[in-house]
Design a protein around this motif. Structure first.
Motif, PDB file in Angstrom:
ATOM      1  N   LYS A  23       0.816  -1.115  -0.144  1.00 29.33           N
ATOM      2  CA  LYS A  23      -0.192   0.025   0.017  1.00 29.33           C
ATOM      3  C   LYS A  23       0.994   1.299  -0.029  1.00 29.33           C
ATOM      4  CE  LYS A  23      -0.624  -0.229   5.010  1.00 29.33           C
ATOM      5  NZ  LYS A  23      -1.247  -0.940   5.910  1.00 29.33           N
ATOM      6  N   PRO A  24       0.640   2.210  -0.718  1.00 26.09           N
ATOM      7  CA  PRO A  24      -0.740   2.519  -1.260  1.00 26.09           C
ATOM      8  C   PRO A  24      -0.581   1.814  -2.884  1.00 26.09           C
ATOM      9  CG  PRO A  24       0.872   4.417  -1.659  1.00 26.09           C
ATOM     10  CD  PRO A  24       1.386   3.426  -0.684  1.00 26.09           C
ATOM     11  N   PHE A  25       0.429   1.057  -3.060  1.00 22.13           N
ATOM     12  CA  PHE A  25       0.238   0.414  -4.310  1.00 22.13           C
ATOM     13  C   PHE A  25      -0.131  -0.987  -4.186  1.00 22.13           C
ATOM     14  CE2 PHE A  25       4.151   3.018  -3.758  1.00 22.13           C
ATOM     15  CZ  PHE A  25       3.983   3.842  -4.774  1.00 22.13           C
ATOM     16  N   CYS A  26      -0.715  -1.457  -5.393  1.00 20.26           N
ATOM     17  CA  CYS A  26      -1.489  -2.698  -5.458  1.00 20.26           C
ATOM     18  C   CYS A  26      -0.500  -3.914  -5.644  1.00 20.26           C
ATOM     19  CB  CYS A  26      -2.426  -2.741  -6.740  1.00 20.26           C
ATOM     20  SG  CYS A  26      -1.673  -2.663  -8.494  1.00 20.26           S
ATOM     21  N   SER A  27       0.805  -3.690  -6.104  1.00 24.20           N
ATOM     22  CA  SER A  27       1.737  -4.782  -6.123  1.00 24.20           C
ATOM     23  C   SER A  27       3.182  -3.943  -5.953  1.00 24.20           C
ATOM     24  CB  SER A  27       1.525  -5.377  -7.774  1.00 24.20           C
ATOM     25  OG  SER A  27       1.900  -4.444  -8.608  1.00 24.20           O
ATOM     26  N   GLU A  28       4.273  -5.119  -5.889  1.00 26.41           N
ATOM     27  CA  GLU A  28       5.524  -4.767  -5.930  1.00 26.41           C
ATOM     28  C   GLU A  28       5.795  -4.086  -7.410  1.00 26.41           C
ATOM     29  OE1 GLU A  28      10.102  -6.022  -4.838  1.00 26.41           O
ATOM     30  OE2 GLU A  28       8.326  -7.833  -5.184  1.00 26.41           O
ATOM     31  N   ARG A  29       5.284  -4.511  -8.373  1.00 22.77           N
ATOM     32  CA  ARG A  29       5.473  -4.048  -9.719  1.00 22.77           C
ATOM     33  C   ARG A  29       5.438  -2.390  -9.720  1.00 22.77           C
ATOM     34  NH1 ARG A  29       2.711  -2.705 -13.777  1.00 22.77           N
ATOM     35  NH2 ARG A  29       3.572  -2.666 -16.144  1.00 22.77           N
ATOM     36  N   CYS A  30       4.137  -2.312  -9.263  1.00 20.44           N
ATOM     37  CA  CYS A  30       3.559  -0.555  -9.300  1.00 20.44           C
ATOM     38  C   CYS A  30       4.662   0.136  -8.275  1.00 20.44           C
ATOM     39  CB  CYS A  30       2.022  -0.593  -8.906  1.00 20.44           C
ATOM     40  SG  CYS A  30       1.187  -0.931 -10.485  1.00 20.44           S
ATOM     41  N   LYS A  31       4.908  -0.460  -7.205  1.00 21.07           N
ATOM     42  CA  LYS A  31       5.679   0.069  -6.281  1.00 21.07           C
ATOM     43  C   LYS A  31       7.114   0.524  -6.892  1.00 21.07           C
ATOM     44  CE  LYS A  31       8.325  -1.304  -2.288  1.00 21.07           C
ATOM     45  NZ  LYS A  31       8.624  -2.417  -1.155  1.00 21.07           N
TER      46      LYS A  31
END
Length: 69
Positions: A23-31
């Motif tokens: 959080k606040p990202f949906c996944s490690e990829r988005c992070k």
């Protein structure tokens, strides 16, 4: 009912609960995409210059002599 936010990268809804690891990202990829954006300076926090360049000009500031020993 837990708070739900949208992932800043892909806009996927993310529940704001302890189990939401990225959080606040949906996944490690988005992070990691977001981290890469900061590292490549796509994002920046605006700052005000410490120096008033006009005032330095009025004082006779000379960039070449400023850094000489």
């Amino acid at each position: 009912m837990p708070l739900t936010v949208n992932c800043p990268i892909c806009k996927t809804p993310v529940e704001w609960v302890p189990q939401s690891e990225f959080k606040p990202f949906c996944s490690e990829r988005c992070k990691m995409i977001d981290l890469g954006d900061w590292a490549s300076e796509k994002h920046a926090i605006p700052v005000k210059s410490e120096f008033d360049l006009d005032a330095l000009d009025e004082l006779g500031y000379d960039e070449e002599s400023f850094f000489k020993e």
